[in-house]
Design a protein around this motif. Structure first.
Motif, mmCIF file in Angstrom:
data_model
loop_
_atom_site.group_PDB
_atom_site.id
_atom_site.type_symbol
_atom_site.label_atom_id
_atom_site.label_comp_id
_atom_site.label_asym_id
_atom_site.label_seq_id
_atom_site.Cartn_x
_atom_site.Cartn_y
_atom_site.Cartn_z
ATOM 1 N N GLY A 234 0.839 -0.890 0.235
ATOM 2 C CA GLY A 234 0.075 0.086 0.020
ATOM 3 C C GLY A 234 0.894 1.209 -0.039
ATOM 4 O O GLY A 234 2.426 1.590 -0.156
ATOM 5 N N PRO A 235 0.271 2.878 -0.448
ATOM 6 C CA PRO A 235 0.481 4.080 -0.158
ATOM 7 C C PRO A 235 2.071 3.917 0.967
ATOM 8 O O PRO A 235 1.908 3.440 2.211
ATOM 9 C CB PRO A 235 -0.219 4.582 0.149
ATOM 10 N N GLY A 236 3.066 4.422 0.364
ATOM 11 C CA GLY A 236 4.014 4.369 1.082
ATOM 12 C C GLY A 236 4.523 3.730 1.251
ATOM 13 O O GLY A 236 6.349 3.481 1.978
ATOM 14 N N GLY A 237 4.810 2.397 0.680
ATOM 15 C CA GLY A 237 5.561 1.560 0.736
ATOM 16 C C GLY A 237 6.781 1.417 -0.508
ATOM 17 O O GLY A 237 6.741 2.911 -1.676
ATOM 18 N N VAL A 254 8.951 -3.429 -10.710
ATOM 19 C CA VAL A 254 7.509 -4.013 -11.233
ATOM 20 C C VAL A 254 6.982 -3.528 -11.709
ATOM 21 O O VAL A 254 5.868 -1.982 -12.047
ATOM 22 C CB VAL A 254 6.859 -5.009 -9.833
ATOM 23 N N VAL A 255 6.280 -3.921 -13.681
ATOM 24 C CA VAL A 255 5.440 -3.239 -14.098
ATOM 25 C C VAL A 255 4.300 -3.956 -14.556
ATOM 26 O O VAL A 255 4.842 -5.225 -14.922
ATOM 27 C CB VAL A 255 6.064 -3.005 -15.481
ATOM 28 N N ASN A 256 3.009 -3.491 -13.915
ATOM 29 C CA ASN A 256 1.754 -4.150 -14.285
ATOM 30 C C ASN A 256 1.472 -4.157 -15.375
ATOM 31 O O ASN A 256 0.486 -3.202 -15.652
ATOM 32 C CB ASN A 256 1.143 -3.629 -13.153
ATOM 33 N N CYS A 257 1.621 -4.763 -16.650
ATOM 34 C CA CYS A 257 1.063 -4.518 -18.190
ATOM 35 C C CYS A 257 -0.349 -5.173 -18.537
ATOM 36 O O CYS A 257 -0.507 -6.145 -19.657
ATOM 37 C CB CYS A 257 1.538 -4.458 -18.795
ATOM 38 N N THR A 258 -1.167 -5.623 -17.313
ATOM 39 C CA THR A 258 -1.911 -6.646 -17.726
ATOM 40 C C THR A 258 -3.121 -5.969 -18.108
ATOM 41 O O THR A 258 -3.553 -4.354 -17.983
ATOM 42 C CB THR A 258 -2.405 -7.486 -16.329
ATOM 43 N N GLU A 377 6.283 2.595 -3.765
ATOM 44 C CA GLU A 377 7.273 3.036 -4.821
ATOM 45 C C GLU A 377 8.041 1.574 -5.734
ATOM 46 O O GLU A 377 7.976 0.846 -4.834
ATOM 47 C CB GLU A 377 8.015 3.414 -4.317
ATOM 48 N N GLY A 378 8.343 2.321 -6.835
ATOM 49 C CA GLY A 378 8.661 0.551 -7.671
ATOM 50 C C GLY A 378 7.722 0.081 -8.262
ATOM 51 O O GLY A 378 8.045 -0.316 -9.391
ATOM 52 N N PHE A 379 6.665 0.209 -8.097
ATOM 53 C CA PHE A 379 4.723 0.099 -8.830
ATOM 54 C C PHE A 379 4.572 0.295 -9.223
ATOM 55 O O PHE A 379 4.153 1.547 -9.346
ATOM 56 C CB PHE A 379 4.301 -0.974 -7.497
ATOM 57 N N HIS A 380 5.119 0.367 -10.767
ATOM 58 C CA HIS A 380 4.110 1.231 -12.271
ATOM 59 C C HIS A 380 2.415 0.320 -13.032
ATOM 60 O O HIS A 380 2.950 -0.917 -13.098
ATOM 61 C CB HIS A 380 5.228 1.389 -13.066
ATOM 62 N N VAL A 381 1.793 0.838 -12.939
ATOM 63 C CA VAL A 381 0.766 0.341 -13.611
ATOM 64 C C VAL A 381 1.041 0.665 -15.696
ATOM 65 O O VAL A 381 1.294 2.463 -15.970
ATOM 66 C CB VAL A 381 -0.403 1.354 -13.341
ATOM 67 N N ASP A 382 0.389 0.053 -15.987
ATOM 68 C CA ASP A 382 -0.060 0.129 -17.836
ATOM 69 C C ASP A 382 -1.012 -0.524 -18.131
ATOM 70 O O ASP A 382 -1.121 -1.665 -18.720
ATOM 71 C CB ASP A 382 1.122 0.097 -18.506
ATOM 72 N N VAL A 383 -2.319 0.355 -17.656
ATOM 73 C CA VAL A 383 -3.751 -0.491 -17.756
ATOM 74 C C VAL A 383 -4.819 0.520 -17.314
ATOM 75 O O VAL A 383 -4.572 1.284 -18.711
ATOM 76 C CB VAL A 383 -3.816 -1.161 -16.068
ATOM 77 N N GLY A 384 -6.034 -0.322 -17.656
ATOM 78 C CA GLY A 384 -7.143 0.460 -18.437
ATOM 79 C C GLY A 384 -7.092 0.766 -19.607
ATOM 80 O O GLY A 384 -8.108 1.845 -19.297
#
Ligand code: PYC
Length: 437
Positions: A234-237, A254-258, A377-384
């Motif tokens: 969660g936020p802050g982590g 880590v990039v969420n491309c799902t 931090e470090g967790f990116h998204v390419d979603v929606g």
């Protein structure tokens, strides 16, 4: 700075030369694998979740544009088995918002040079794209889009029914129908491209740079530390890796491309996304002689159609109304599709449907994607990606790679950040989504 593509080097090594093709065709020699089946690593600099066009393109541009090659792409099925293999292969940039137009135009530019860049015939067909208007309000929206498009240098204009008929003779432009065609938004640069060739092209090129493509590898958890929620999520982590069906991997990025599972994966990191998931059905007919020269979309009739190089008609519709992960086909879809398409093209009444299928669409409130960093931090998204993900594959990969590599959000994707939903700064693209949803 882009390095000389290893794919070209591979080709020079005669692996895919004409001589090699003929030799293998006439011998019992087995075909070389197009990408490796790599050892499962326990640490990568970047882990990308999702082996579709978006994930593979991100991996490719990380390597090609930024020299980052210690990258894993994790795919729970086989490469391209999600939305990348289920779409109707339409590309265009005639969107409604300036942000959307600039973004999709860059994708079209990358699609244009893709065959050369990836050294693979991706069958790009720039055949022109027609969005039909059947009502005064639809015509007004087409004019609006045309003006926004032209301001940004996009070839797009409103044409009358006679011009529609000239471009696509099989369309019924008479007034004796329930929904007469009053005009259309004509976008000559739009067209189609072979979707699985795009997947294979990016996969082969990323692999040649040393990116590890792990198929049949399901992500079970996203590992975090220091966050406000349970298990440091969660936020802050910050993200520290992923747990998969084949073991744990440590990674600072880590990039969420799902697609379809975007909110499920994000929730593993304690990140909430404003997404509902709906199926979108599509269908294909038997092949016939080529007669449909353009891509035709009708918002009011909820249908779009194009003809493949093999002669099949490929149809799609709007998303199913209920949020579900169920991808079974329905008779309602087939009946509505047939009645709507026959209103537009009565001449195809005797063609037979061969097959129908569905994919999962992650719908956001403003019909625009969610791209970039998250509160973890470090967790990116390419979603929606709703019903417009395939056409955005190249630009998303290019921009997400830049975002991850440089630690800065590129201008082109800045409007699509997750924080826009709390700021109330939406990018309303519903009027240019394929058909009315
Ligand atoms: O946005 O062009 C589009 C599209 C076509 C099929 C689904 N979406």
């Amino acid at each position: 700075m882009r390095q000389t593509s290893p794919v070209i080097k591979q080709r020079r090594a005669a692996k895919y030369s004409l001589g090699g093709l003929i030799r293998r065709g006439f011998s019992k020699e087995s075909w070389p694998r197009v990408w490796r089946e790599p050892e499962f690593g326990s640490h990568y600099d970047v882990v990308i979740i999702g082996g579709g066009v978006h994930g593979l393109a991100t991996a490719y541009y990380l390597a090609a544009n930024h020299g980052i090659t210690n990258v894993a792409v994790l795919e729970k099925g086989y490469l391209g088995s999600g939305g990348s293999g289920r779409n109707t292969a339409i590309v265009r940039s005639n969107y409604l918002t300036p942000e959307g137009v600039a973004f999709y135009d860059r994708s079209l530019t990358l699609y244009n040079s893709m065959a050369r860049d990836l050294n693979l015939n991706v069958m790009f067909s720039e055949r022109g794209h027609l969005t039909l208007a059947h009502t005064d309000s639809a015509l007004r929206t087409m004019h609006w889009r045309a003006e926004v498009n032209k301001l940004q240098g996009i070839n797009s204009s409103v044409i009358d029914p006679a011009e529609v008929k000239r471009l696509t003779p099989s369309l019924d432009v008479s007034e004796n129908v329930r929904y007469p065609i009053l005009g259309a938004l004509y976008h000559p640069p739009g067209g189609t491209i072979r979707h699985d060739a795009v997947v294979w092209g990016y996969a082969r090129a990323a692999d040649a740079y040393g990116v590890d493509l792990h198929q049949k590898t399901e992500v079970l958890d996203v590992l975090c530390t220091g966050g406000d929620g349970p298990e440091g999520k969660g936020p802050g982590g910050r993200v520290v890796g992923v747990r998969t069906s084949r073991g744990d991997i440590s990674a600072p990025l880590v990039v969420n491309c799902t697609a379809g599972w975007a909110s499920t994966i994000a929730s593993m990191a304690g990140v909430r996304l404003p997404i509902t998931t709906h199926p979108l059905q599509a269908a294909v007919t038997e092949p016939v002689k080529v007669f449909l020269p353009t891509v035709v979309v009708s918002g009011s009739l909820h249908v779009y159609v194009s003809q493949t190089d093999r002669g099949e008609l490929v149809f799609g519709a709007s998303v199913d109304p209920m949020a579900t992960y169920q991808m079974g086909g329905t008779l309602e879809f087939t009946e509505e599709l047939a009645s709507h398409v026959l209103e537009l093209m009565p001449g195809i009444g005797r063609m037979r449907l061969l097959r129908q299928w569905a994919g999962l669409c992650d719908m956001t409130p403003d019909y625009s994607p969610v791209m970039g960093p998250t509160p973890v931090e470090g967790f990116h998204v390419d979603v929606g990606w709703g019903t417009y993900g395939f056409k955005a594959g190249p630009v998303s990969g290019e921009q997400m790679a830049a975002c991850v590599a440089n630690g800065r959000v590129p201008e082109l994707i800045a409007p699509f950040g997750l924080e826009r939903f709390s700021r109330g700064d939406l990018v309303g693209e519903k009027g240019a989504a394929a058909v009315g949803h």
